[in-house]
Design a protein around this motif. Structure first.
Motif, PDB file in Angstrom:
ATOM      1  N   GLU A 183       0.949  -1.273  -0.016  1.00 50.35           N
ATOM      2  CA  GLU A 183      -0.095   0.265   0.060  1.00 50.35           C
ATOM      3  C   GLU A 183       0.926   1.451  -0.046  1.00 50.35           C
ATOM      4  O   GLU A 183       0.554   2.290  -0.591  1.00 50.35           O
ATOM      5  CB  GLU A 183      -0.912  -0.153   1.383  1.00 50.35           C
ATOM      6  CG  GLU A 183      -1.736   1.187   1.105  1.00 50.35           C
ATOM      7  CD  GLU A 183      -2.852   1.317   2.308  1.00 50.35           C
ATOM      8  OE1 GLU A 183      -2.641   2.181   3.340  1.00 50.35           O
ATOM      9  OE2 GLU A 183      -3.796   0.333   2.470  1.00 50.35           O
ATOM     10  N   ALA A 184       1.857   1.171   0.757  1.00 42.64           N
ATOM     11  CA  ALA A 184       2.825   2.234   0.891  1.00 42.64           C
ATOM     12  C   ALA A 184       3.625   2.571  -0.531  1.00 42.64           C
ATOM     13  O   ALA A 184       3.738   3.832  -0.961  1.00 42.64           O
ATOM     14  CB  ALA A 184       3.712   2.197   1.975  1.00 42.64           C
ATOM     15  N   LEU A 185       3.836   1.708  -1.115  1.00 42.05           N
ATOM     16  CA  LEU A 185       4.790   1.651  -2.403  1.00 42.05           C
ATOM     17  C   LEU A 185       3.616   1.940  -3.415  1.00 42.05           C
ATOM     18  O   LEU A 185       3.920   2.856  -4.356  1.00 42.05           O
ATOM     19  CB  LEU A 185       5.157   0.023  -2.827  1.00 42.05           C
ATOM     20  CG  LEU A 185       5.901   0.199  -3.993  1.00 42.05           C
ATOM     21  CD1 LEU A 185       7.288   1.160  -3.870  1.00 42.05           C
ATOM     22  CD2 LEU A 185       6.423  -1.277  -4.520  1.00 42.05           C
ATOM     23  N   GLU A 186       2.382   1.715  -3.501  1.00 38.56           N
ATOM     24  CA  GLU A 186       1.367   2.104  -4.415  1.00 38.56           C
ATOM     25  C   GLU A 186       1.202   3.435  -4.283  1.00 38.56           C
ATOM     26  O   GLU A 186       1.146   4.092  -5.285  1.00 38.56           O
ATOM     27  CB  GLU A 186      -0.085   1.510  -4.234  1.00 38.56           C
ATOM     28  CG  GLU A 186       0.132   0.125  -4.835  1.00 38.56           C
ATOM     29  CD  GLU A 186      -1.472  -0.689  -4.294  1.00 38.56           C
ATOM     30  OE1 GLU A 186      -2.523   0.291  -4.136  1.00 38.56           O
ATOM     31  OE2 GLU A 186      -1.361  -2.005  -4.339  1.00 38.56           O
ATOM     32  N   LYS A 187       1.319   4.157  -3.264  1.00 33.17           N
ATOM     33  CA  LYS A 187       1.183   5.668  -2.943  1.00 33.17           C
ATOM     34  C   LYS A 187       2.566   6.337  -3.586  1.00 33.17           C
ATOM     35  O   LYS A 187       2.333   7.487  -3.963  1.00 33.17           O
ATOM     36  CB  LYS A 187       1.017   5.891  -1.169  1.00 33.17           C
ATOM     37  CG  LYS A 187      -0.473   5.314  -1.161  1.00 33.17           C
ATOM     38  CD  LYS A 187      -0.395   5.659   0.602  1.00 33.17           C
ATOM     39  CE  LYS A 187      -1.666   5.476   1.248  1.00 33.17           C
ATOM     40  NZ  LYS A 187      -1.825   5.682   2.476  1.00 33.17           N
ATOM     41  N   ILE A 188       3.743   5.698  -3.450  1.00 35.25           N
ATOM     42  CA  ILE A 188       4.790   6.346  -3.961  1.00 35.25           C
ATOM     43  C   ILE A 188       4.931   5.751  -5.355  1.00 35.25           C
ATOM     44  O   ILE A 188       5.770   6.645  -5.976  1.00 35.25           O
ATOM     45  CB  ILE A 188       6.023   5.870  -3.031  1.00 35.25           C
ATOM     46  CG1 ILE A 188       6.919   7.009  -2.839  1.00 35.25           C
ATOM     47  CG2 ILE A 188       6.473   4.822  -3.551  1.00 35.25           C
ATOM     48  CD1 ILE A 188       8.123   6.581  -1.733  1.00 35.25           C
ATOM     49  N   GLU A 189       4.026   5.299  -5.958  1.00 33.46           N
ATOM     50  CA  GLU A 189       4.345   4.833  -7.527  1.00 33.46           C
ATOM     51  C   GLU A 189       4.269   6.125  -8.326  1.00 33.46           C
ATOM     52  O   GLU A 189       5.134   6.080  -9.246  1.00 33.46           O
ATOM     53  CB  GLU A 189       3.206   3.987  -7.726  1.00 33.46           C
ATOM     54  CG  GLU A 189       3.238   3.555  -9.030  1.00 33.46           C
ATOM     55  CD  GLU A 189       2.107   2.355  -9.287  1.00 33.46           C
ATOM     56  OE1 GLU A 189       2.071   1.951 -10.647  1.00 33.46           O
ATOM     57  OE2 GLU A 189       1.345   2.033  -8.514  1.00 33.46           O
ATOM     58  N   THR A 190       3.561   7.021  -8.267  1.00 32.25           N
ATOM     59  CA  THR A 190       3.461   8.241  -8.862  1.00 32.25           C
ATOM     60  C   THR A 190       4.793   8.874  -8.933  1.00 32.25           C
ATOM     61  O   THR A 190       5.053   9.337 -10.049  1.00 32.25           O
ATOM     62  CB  THR A 190       2.118   9.244  -8.723  1.00 32.25           C
ATOM     63  OG1 THR A 190       0.784   8.508  -8.664  1.00 32.25           O
ATOM     64  CG2 THR A 190       2.055  10.235  -9.464  1.00 32.25           C
ATOM     65  N   THR A 191       5.173   9.138  -7.985  1.00 31.26           N
ATOM     66  CA  THR A 191       6.721   9.724  -7.732  1.00 31.26           C
ATOM     67  C   THR A 191       7.772   9.002  -8.429  1.00 31.26           C
ATOM     68  O   THR A 191       8.387   9.590  -9.131  1.00 31.26           O
ATOM     69  CB  THR A 191       6.938   9.973  -6.160  1.00 31.26           C
ATOM     70  OG1 THR A 191       5.945  10.466  -5.609  1.00 31.26           O
ATOM     71  CG2 THR A 191       8.172  10.600  -6.133  1.00 31.26           C
ATOM     72  N   ILE A 192       7.606   7.796  -8.405  1.00 25.83           N
ATOM     73  CA  ILE A 192       8.567   6.742  -8.840  1.00 25.83           C
ATOM     74  C   ILE A 192       8.578   7.034 -10.247  1.00 25.83           C
ATOM     75  O   ILE A 192       9.368   7.225 -11.479  1.00 25.83           O
ATOM     76  CB  ILE A 192       8.559   5.484  -8.474  1.00 25.83           C
ATOM     77  CG1 ILE A 192       9.049   5.413  -6.904  1.00 25.83           C
ATOM     78  CG2 ILE A 192       9.560   4.447  -9.265  1.00 25.83           C
ATOM     79  CD1 ILE A 192       8.892   4.039  -6.427  1.00 25.83           C
ATOM     80  N   ARG A 193       7.522   6.939 -10.855  1.00 29.82           N
ATOM     81  CA  ARG A 193       7.038   7.074 -12.506  1.00 29.82           C
ATOM     82  C   ARG A 193       7.692   8.639 -12.895  1.00 29.82           C
ATOM     83  O   ARG A 193       8.200   8.631 -13.911  1.00 29.82           O
ATOM     84  CB  ARG A 193       5.615   6.767 -12.888  1.00 29.82           C
ATOM     85  CG  ARG A 193       5.345   5.585 -13.125  1.00 29.82           C
ATOM     86  CD  ARG A 193       4.089   5.528 -14.012  1.00 29.82           C
ATOM     87  NE  ARG A 193       3.126   4.230 -13.686  1.00 29.82           N
ATOM     88  CZ  ARG A 193       1.795   4.671 -12.883  1.00 29.82           C
ATOM     89  NH1 ARG A 193       1.476   6.010 -12.714  1.00 29.82           N
ATOM     90  NH2 ARG A 193       0.883   3.677 -12.727  1.00 29.82           N
ATOM     91  N   GLU A 194       7.369   9.650 -12.232  1.00 31.41           N
ATOM     92  CA  GLU A 194       8.133  10.795 -12.500  1.00 31.41           C
ATOM     93  C   GLU A 194       9.328  10.742 -12.689  1.00 31.41           C
ATOM     94  O   GLU A 194       9.956  11.311 -13.567  1.00 31.41           O
ATOM     95  CB  GLU A 194       7.167  11.790 -11.656  1.00 31.41           C
ATOM     96  CG  GLU A 194       6.060  11.914 -11.697  1.00 31.41           C
ATOM     97  CD  GLU A 194       5.459  12.834 -13.206  1.00 31.41           C
ATOM     98  OE1 GLU A 194       6.464  13.739 -13.706  1.00 31.41           O
ATOM     99  OE2 GLU A 194       4.518  12.305 -13.614  1.00 31.41           O
ATOM    100  N   LEU A 195      10.096  10.241 -11.557  1.00 31.76           N
ATOM    101  CA  LEU A 195      11.673  10.051 -11.442  1.00 31.76           C
ATOM    102  C   LEU A 195      12.205   9.418 -12.704  1.00 31.76           C
ATOM    103  O   LEU A 195      13.168   9.591 -13.088  1.00 31.76           O
ATOM    104  CB  LEU A 195      11.806   9.613 -10.130  1.00 31.76           C
ATOM    105  CG  LEU A 195      11.485  10.398  -8.900  1.00 31.76           C
ATOM    106  CD1 LEU A 195      11.684   9.673  -7.548  1.00 31.76           C
ATOM    107  CD2 LEU A 195      12.568  11.591  -8.773  1.00 31.76           C
ATOM    108  N   LEU A 196      11.514   8.248 -13.186  1.00 30.29           N
ATOM    109  CA  LEU A 196      11.943   7.399 -14.320  1.00 30.29           C
ATOM    110  C   LEU A 196      11.928   8.133 -15.809  1.00 30.29           C
ATOM    111  O   LEU A 196      12.329   7.879 -16.433  1.00 30.29           O
ATOM    112  CB  LEU A 196      11.123   6.047 -14.266  1.00 30.29           C
ATOM    113  CG  LEU A 196      11.537   5.248 -12.963  1.00 30.29           C
ATOM    114  CD1 LEU A 196      10.641   4.137 -12.879  1.00 30.29           C
ATOM    115  CD2 LEU A 196      13.014   4.882 -13.242  1.00 30.29           C
ATOM    116  N   LYS A 197      10.949   9.258 -15.589  1.00 32.30           N
ATOM    117  CA  LYS A 197      10.843   9.865 -16.976  1.00 32.30           C
ATOM    118  C   LYS A 197      11.972  10.478 -17.683  1.00 32.30           C
ATOM    119  O   LYS A 197      12.852  11.019 -16.766  1.00 32.30           O
ATOM    120  CB  LYS A 197       9.756  11.144 -17.013  1.00 32.30           C
ATOM    121  CG  LYS A 197       8.468  10.415 -17.037  1.00 32.30           C
ATOM    122  CD  LYS A 197       7.576  11.601 -16.986  1.00 32.30           C
ATOM    123  CE  LYS A 197       6.092  11.138 -16.963  1.00 32.30           C
ATOM    124  NZ  LYS A 197       4.900  11.962 -16.799  1.00 32.30           N
TER     125      LYS A 197
END
Length: 197
Positions: A183-197
């Protein structure tokens, strides 16, 4: 960010992070995988947030790499939130999962209120950036005795809401769908996606 260090020596946690990060095509390294001596970060915080931040920032600045750290534990309502941040060492040193869960079961002997939750606070530290935090929980209740062979920590006595089996009985795939860490990782997923761009 194609490589990410998971700030732990706990192989159970490492396995979970690897499974959870595989969909991002991120190479996940544990502290064991690094060819350098990384000191153990003393968890001197009194909250999950403080301990996660301590680990993530210390190791990220040492390695100059992105680091994700978590602090997680079991909160039992009848024990006023214990073992909480002391979950890993609840029965004392050295850390021992079996002794920890036996201590909790002993303290709950005869207790009707078995409501509990797993809590995970993730801290993502990138060199030169503010630490990003997310919190996840998994609500449930505690069994009368340990059951199941998979998982680690308190999994053999924790029955998630909506289940009649412990975390140690439902298997890793099912656990990863409902866990506090997931659940914590799902919440941080958006941030990780942005960082990978």
């Amino acid at each position: 960010m194609k490589r990410l260090v998971v700030a732990t020596h706990n192989q159970g946690k490492v396995r979970e992070f690897r499974q959870l990060f595989s969909k991002y095509d991120i190479e996940t390294l544990s502290l064991e995988d690094l060819n350098q001596d990384v000191p153990e970060v003393e968890e001197t915080g009194v909250t999950f947030w403080e301990n996660a931040q301590l680990k993530a920032e210390t190791i990220s600045s040492l390695l100059n790499m992105p680091v994700i750290a978590d602090d997680s534990g079991l909160e039992v309502d009848a024990l006023e939130g214990k073992p909480g941040v002391y979950s890993a060492r609840y029965a004392g040193e050295p850390k021992n999962d079996k002794n920890n869960l036996e201590k909790v079961l002993s303290e709950l002997n005869g207790e009707q209120n078995r409501k509990a939750r797993f809590v995970c606070v993730l801290a993502l530290s990138l060199p030169g950036e503010e630490v990003i935090f997310e919190r996840g929980t998994c609500e449930g209740r505690l069994a009368e005795q340990a059951q199941g062979e998979t998982g680690f920590g308190y999994d053999p006595i924790f029955i998630p809401d909506g289940y009649n089996r412990t975390m140690a009985e439902i298997g890793a795939d099912e656990k990863n769908k409902i866990s506090h860490r997931s659940e914590a990782l799902e919440k941080i997923e958006t941030t990780i996606r942005e960082l990978l761009k």
